[in-house]
Write a protein that holds these residues in place. Structure first.
Motif, PDB file in Angstrom:
ATOM      1  N   VAL A  82     -12.984 100.919  -2.947  1.00 27.28           N
ATOM      2  CA  VAL A  82     -12.524 101.763  -1.839  1.00 27.28           C
ATOM      3  C   VAL A  82     -11.617 102.875  -2.352  1.00 27.28           C
ATOM      4  CG1 VAL A  82     -11.085 101.787   0.229  1.00 27.28           C
ATOM      5  CG2 VAL A  82     -12.777  99.975  -0.088  1.00 27.28           C
ATOM      6  N   SER A  83     -10.772 102.563  -3.332  1.00 25.87           N
ATOM      7  CA  SER A  83      -9.885 103.573  -3.905  1.00 25.87           C
ATOM      8  C   SER A  83     -10.691 104.704  -4.525  1.00 25.87           C
ATOM      9  CB  SER A  83      -8.965 102.925  -4.946  1.00 25.87           C
ATOM     10  OG  SER A  83      -8.060 103.873  -5.477  1.00 25.87           O
ATOM     11  N   LEU A  84     -11.725 104.366  -5.290  1.00 29.77           N
ATOM     12  CA  LEU A  84     -12.588 105.385  -5.888  1.00 29.77           C
ATOM     13  C   LEU A  84     -13.341 106.166  -4.816  1.00 29.77           C
ATOM     14  CD1 LEU A  84     -14.107 103.519  -8.972  1.00 29.77           C
ATOM     15  CD2 LEU A  84     -12.356 105.274  -8.978  1.00 29.77           C
ATOM     16  N   CYS A  85     -13.805 105.454  -3.806  1.00 27.73           N
ATOM     17  CA  CYS A  85     -14.536 106.099  -2.713  1.00 27.73           C
ATOM     18  C   CYS A  85     -13.639 107.099  -1.984  1.00 27.73           C
ATOM     19  CB  CYS A  85     -15.054 105.028  -1.756  1.00 27.73           C
ATOM     20  SG  CYS A  85     -16.185 105.626  -0.488  1.00 27.73           S
ATOM     21  N   SER A  86     -12.369 106.727  -1.776  1.00 33.34           N
ATOM     22  CA  SER A  86     -11.424 107.613  -1.101  1.00 33.34           C
ATOM     23  C   SER A  86     -11.152 108.857  -1.938  1.00 33.34           C
ATOM     24  CB  SER A  86     -10.115 106.870  -0.817  1.00 33.34           C
ATOM     25  OG  SER A  86     -10.327 105.772   0.042  1.00 33.34           O
ATOM     26  N   LEU A  87     -11.064 108.698  -3.255  1.00 29.33           N
ATOM     27  CA  LEU A  87     -10.862 109.851  -4.133  1.00 29.33           C
ATOM     28  C   LEU A  87     -12.040 110.823  -4.039  1.00 29.33           C
ATOM     29  CD1 LEU A  87      -9.379 108.188  -7.346  1.00 29.33           C
ATOM     30  CD2 LEU A  87      -8.172 109.627  -5.704  1.00 29.33           C
ATOM     31  N   VAL A  88     -13.245 110.271  -3.930  1.00 31.04           N
ATOM     32  CA  VAL A  88     -14.431 111.126  -3.789  1.00 31.04           C
ATOM     33  C   VAL A  88     -14.385 111.864  -2.453  1.00 31.04           C
ATOM     34  CG1 VAL A  88     -16.941 111.140  -3.568  1.00 31.04           C
ATOM     35  CG2 VAL A  88     -15.855 109.696  -5.288  1.00 31.04           C
ATOM     36  N   LEU A 119     -17.434 103.810   7.160  1.00 29.31           N
ATOM     37  CA  LEU A 119     -18.668 103.690   6.385  1.00 29.31           C
ATOM     38  C   LEU A 119     -18.368 103.426   4.909  1.00 29.31           C
ATOM     39  CD1 LEU A 119     -21.777 103.915   6.325  1.00 29.31           C
ATOM     40  CD2 LEU A 119     -21.495 106.375   5.908  1.00 29.31           C
ATOM     41  N   GLY A 120     -17.360 104.108   4.373  1.00 29.77           N
ATOM     42  CA  GLY A 120     -16.999 103.914   2.976  1.00 29.77           C
ATOM     43  C   GLY A 120     -16.530 102.498   2.688  1.00 29.77           C
ATOM     44  N   TRP A 121     -15.664 101.961   3.560  1.00 31.06           N
ATOM     45  CA  TRP A 121     -15.198 100.580   3.392  1.00 31.06           C
ATOM     46  C   TRP A 121     -16.357  99.598   3.545  1.00 31.06           C
ATOM     47  CZ3 TRP A 121     -10.211  98.284   2.747  1.00 31.06           C
ATOM     48  CH2 TRP A 121      -9.173  99.192   2.544  1.00 31.06           C
ATOM     49  N   SER A 173     -18.803 112.116 -11.589  1.00 28.36           N
ATOM     50  CA  SER A 173     -19.544 113.379 -11.556  1.00 28.36           C
ATOM     51  C   SER A 173     -19.191 114.186 -10.315  1.00 28.36           C
ATOM     52  CB  SER A 173     -21.050 113.107 -11.600  1.00 28.36           C
ATOM     53  OG  SER A 173     -21.404 112.411 -12.772  1.00 28.36           O
ATOM     54  N   VAL A 174     -19.126 113.512  -9.169  1.00 30.90           N
ATOM     55  CA  VAL A 174     -18.793 114.212  -7.926  1.00 30.90           C
ATOM     56  C   VAL A 174     -17.403 114.821  -8.004  1.00 30.90           C
ATOM     57  CG1 VAL A 174     -18.373 113.918  -5.446  1.00 30.90           C
ATOM     58  CG2 VAL A 174     -20.346 112.803  -6.520  1.00 30.90           C
ATOM     59  N   ILE A 175     -16.434 114.034  -8.480  1.00 33.40           N
ATOM     60  CA  ILE A 175     -15.059 114.517  -8.563  1.00 33.40           C
ATOM     61  C   ILE A 175     -14.950 115.697  -9.523  1.00 33.40           C
ATOM     62  CG2 ILE A 175     -12.734 113.910  -9.360  1.00 33.40           C
ATOM     63  CD1 ILE A 175     -13.172 111.127  -8.225  1.00 33.40           C
TER      64      ILE A 175
END
Length: 303
Positions: A82-88, A119-121, A173-175
């Protein structure tokens, strides 16, 4: 784009009801919601994951039982995901805000952002459940231990590769792409603004400072560097080690780096954003419990 104006979009507002006011809806911005999601994940990592990791560093035995042996890796991996998803999400949000500011308010709304966070969580939970299930560590019947007090997660090499793609290469890659575009656009905007200011300053004999451009580049560079420095060693070690288990020294050392990424994020905000330092000061001194806390101006006072 003015750095101070943009940093205001990142402000986390503290609002407590008093006799004449209540929490205002205008404070519920999409960017604040994304930062809240990241903050919750990072806070839970520090609250639940780090203490157990410290316990495992002191003693290799597992004292929390078989149920906790299943639940802890699930929670730990979920929060990191979730932490990585939030950064994205934050990177994408900043990309839209910088590259398409006129349509930002219509494309990015509180409702859409809230659904995106949910959705991310949810997707992170679904992925971690699959990750645990296919590595035989989701159900107690799947877990096999050689001795009492053992809790070891053994990763299959196929899932090491899958996790490398979904948990590192893709978000990385996205970041990198988003922040590269943001930096180039911001640099062009700063160059255009500086040209106008230089033309005006020549009439008054003054010189335009380049500090705002330098600070913006430093912030983006540190965010990217910290992210890569914490995650590259872990995945490189996972690819080179034959048997990847949670009890190995390599897993323990480099796994701690990934956990530390969650604790470094608030420090980056504390170093570069005055509003963050001011809000921490209000929390530490318990001023957020005052009746006037909803009217605090985080930009008017230094720390």
């Amino acid at each position: 784009m003015n750095n101070k104006d943009y940093s205001q979009n990142l402000t986390v507002q503290y609002c407590f009801p008093d006799n004449n006011s209540s929490c205002r809806k205008e404070l519920h911005t999409p960017t604040n919601l994304l930062i809240l999601s990241l903050a919750v994940a990072d806070f839970l990592v520090g609250l639940f994951v780090m203490p157990v990791n410290v316990m495992q560093l002191k003693d290799s035995c597992w004292y929390l039982g078989k149920v906790a042996c299943t639940v802890f890796p699930l929670i730990s991996n979920l929060l990191m995901s979730v932490s990585l998803c939030s950064l994205v999400f934050i990177a994408v949000d900043q990309y839209i805000a910088v590259c398409d500011p006129l349509l930002y308010s219509t494309r990015v709304t509180v409702c859409k952002t809230s659904l995106l966070i949910i959705l991310g969580w949810s997707l992170s939970l679904f992925y971690i459940l699959l990750y645990m299930c296919f590595n035989d560590h989701l159900l107690q019947s799947q877990i096999s231990t050689e001795c009492y007090g053992e809790c070891v997660l053994v990763l299959k090499y196929s899932w090491v590769m899958i996790d490398l793609v979904f948990s590192f290469l893709t978000p990385c890659s996205v970041i990198l792409v988003m922040y590269s575009i943001i930096f180039n656009v911001a640099r062009r905007q700063a160059k255009a603004v500086r040209a106008v200011l230089n033309a005006a300053s020549q009439q008054h004999g003054t010189k335009v400072s380049h500090s705002s451009k330098t600070k913006a580049a430093k912030k983006l560079g540190i965010v990217i560097f910290v992210y890569l420095a914490c995650w590259i060693p872990f995945y490189l070690s996972s690819l080179t080690v034959e048997n990847v288990t949670s009890s190995s020294i390599v897993w323990t050392v480099f796994g701690w780096l990934t956990v530390m990424n969650s604790s470094i994020n608030p420090l980056i905000y504390a170093i570069f954003y005055q509003w963050f330092r001011t809000s921490v000061k209000y929390i530490v001194t318990c001023r957020i419990f005052e009746n006037s806390s909803s009217r605090f101006n985080l930009f008017s006072e230094g720390v």
